[in-house]
Design a protein around this motif. Structure first.
Motif, mmCIF file in Angstrom:
data_model
loop_
_atom_site.group_PDB
_atom_site.id
_atom_site.type_symbol
_atom_site.label_atom_id
_atom_site.label_comp_id
_atom_site.label_asym_id
_atom_site.label_seq_id
_atom_site.Cartn_x
_atom_site.Cartn_y
_atom_site.Cartn_z
ATOM 1 N N ASP A 75 0.830 -1.210 0.000
ATOM 2 C CA ASP A 75 0.000 0.000 0.000
ATOM 3 C C ASP A 75 0.863 1.257 0.000
ATOM 4 O O ASP A 75 0.505 2.267 -0.636
ATOM 5 C CB ASP A 75 -0.921 0.011 1.217
ATOM 6 N N GLU A 78 2.111 1.734 -3.519
ATOM 7 C CA GLU A 78 1.034 2.256 -4.369
ATOM 8 C C GLU A 78 0.797 3.736 -4.108
ATOM 9 O O GLU A 78 0.558 4.510 -5.046
ATOM 10 C CB GLU A 78 -0.249 1.473 -4.133
ATOM 11 N N GLU A 79 0.877 4.127 -2.857
ATOM 12 C CA GLU A 79 0.639 5.532 -2.512
ATOM 13 C C GLU A 79 1.663 6.447 -3.189
ATOM 14 O O GLU A 79 1.289 7.500 -3.734
ATOM 15 C CB GLU A 79 0.704 5.710 -0.998
ATOM 16 N N ARG A 82 0.966 6.673 -7.088
ATOM 17 C CA ARG A 82 -0.154 7.550 -7.452
ATOM 18 C C ARG A 82 0.177 9.012 -7.166
ATOM 19 O O ARG A 82 -0.201 9.906 -7.947
ATOM 20 C CB ARG A 82 -1.417 7.112 -6.709
ATOM 21 N N ALA A 83 0.861 9.271 -6.075
ATOM 22 C CA ALA A 83 1.228 10.651 -5.748
ATOM 23 C C ALA A 83 2.160 11.236 -6.801
ATOM 24 O O ALA A 83 2.062 12.423 -7.154
ATOM 25 C CB ALA A 83 1.872 10.707 -4.370
#
Length: 398
Positions: A75, A78-79, A82-83
């Motif tokens: 996670d 993934e963060e 996307r950021a």
């Protein structure tokens, strides 16, 4: 055109170019591992990263080998992915930070590779290089940042376009863009610009002529006064409209823009990419060290141009060779200079990492607009651009 006069061209690509999106994501993952290692009290020299990214229409794929604290979760990865996409500016139907599909195939580093690199675990007791290879550093007095002029101006054009886009002053511009500058040289000195090409993604509903006139003041602002190219050699979106761009228009991969990352073709490149790699990979750290030394050589007045080569063997700490080429502009003896450089800097992977402070989350900022010719920052980024060796080199002049 006489032998003393020639043209030379370099290109740059923006942060939103598909390959640069992938470089940025890979380096964000490297930074994540260093940040979390520091937070967890995990020894940062033990962090290993070899993160490759691929991107296409609304999809990002991560591949590679990593080592770091157990606190890092999928996670978290993934963060940061996307950021990064959001920060670049992608909120398009074909590539959107919120809706893109992420496939994460990162896994643990090979034990065989680790045994050759970790101190005291391989054939040699010292911490070895993460791979074999050759690395080059280069510096020139053509610009204030000691970079070849064509790549310097190519980067500046795209950085300015991005600034105008991010500020909202020019919402017509979209993230994907490329630039190319053809410089005229006379007796080895840049004297003007012969041609400029800018291709920039833009919003729907704008004509090529409208985009051309929005780009014109940017190029005028960036180039020295009187250096704007002849009108017939000023090209903006020469294929016409450029609405579909980024990974939706063309797939991207980490490490495909190594000449953009370095010297625009004005100097050799060893072949290894930088992004996604921790500093035990000499593809990255030794290329930074080579630039650091070459820049200080030119700043010390020992030459107008300097190209420096280092070579390494996997698992071996000491560089196999060093070669300095001052391109017939020398104000010193090249062989004596090589010996001095080896004296004033430990060029083992650990020595480079320590001298330049590379075990830190400083890599995402390098992913676009070049790894060189940038200003050192307060967080330790671009430490290889410092000029703190000049005094130790000046006595070799003459």
């Amino acid at each position: 055109m006489s032998a003393a006069e020639f043209l030379f061209t370099s290109e740059s690509v923006s942060e939103g170019h598909p390959d640069k999106v992938c470089d940025r994501i890979s380096d964000e993952v490297v930074d994540l591992y260093f940040r979390k290692a520091i937070e967890a009290g995990y020894e940062t020299p033990r962090v290993r990263a070899a993160c490759e990214t691929a991107a296409t229409t609304n999809r990002v794929v991560l591949l590679g080998e990593m080592r770091g604290p157990d606190t890092i979760t999928p996670d978290m990865v993934e963060e940061v992915v996307r950021a990064a996409v959001r920060d670049i500016g992608y909120e398009q139907d074909g590539f959107h930070w919120e809706t893109l599909e992420l496939n994460n195939y990162l896994h643990a580093q090979s034990a065989d590779i680790a045994a050759g690199v970790d101190e005291g675990t391989g054939t040699f007791t010292d911490e070895g290089a993460g791979d074999q290879g050759i690395m080059f550093g280069h510096a020139s007095d053509e610009t204030d940042e000691y970079m070849p002029a064509p790549i310097s101006y190519s980067h500046r054009i795209l950085k300015r376009l991005a600034e105008l886009r991010h500020s909202g002053e020019r919402p017509e511009f979209q993230p994907d863009a490329k630039s190319q500058v053809t410089m005229r040289y006379r007796n080895g000195v840049p004297v003007g610009v012969d041609a400029v090409v800018v291709s920039t993604q833009h919003g729907a509903g704008y004509s090529t002529e409208e985009i051309r006139e929005l780009v014109r003041p940017v190029v005028t602002e960036v180039l020295p006064e009187g250096w704007f190219p002849p009108e017939e050699n000023f090209y903006v979106n020469p294929t016409g409209k450029f609405v579909i761009g980024g990974p939706d228009g063309d797939a991207g991969l980490t490490g495909r823009k190594i000449i953009v990352d370095t010297y625009g073709g004005a100097a050799p490149h060893g072949g290894g990419a930088f992004s996604g790699k921790d500093p035990t990979k000499v593809d990255r750290s030794a290329a930074y060290a080579s630039r650091y030394l070459a820049k200080n050589v030119v700043a010390a007045g020992l030459a107008k141009r300097c190209t420096l080569q280092l070579s390494y063997a996997i698992g071996v700490a000491k560089p196999l060779s060093i070669n300095v080429n001052l391109h017939d502009t020398a104000n010193t003896d090249e062989r004596k200079l090589e010996a001095r450089l080896m004296e004033i800097m430990d060029l083992s992977p650990r020595g480079i990492r320590t001298a330049l402070g590379l075990n830190r989350p400083i890599y995402a900022r390098t992913a676009a607009y070049g790894h060189f010719g940038r200003s050192p920052d307060n967080e330790g980024g671009f430490s290889w651009e410092r000029l703190d060796l000049v005094e130790q080199l000046k006595d070799l002049a003459g």
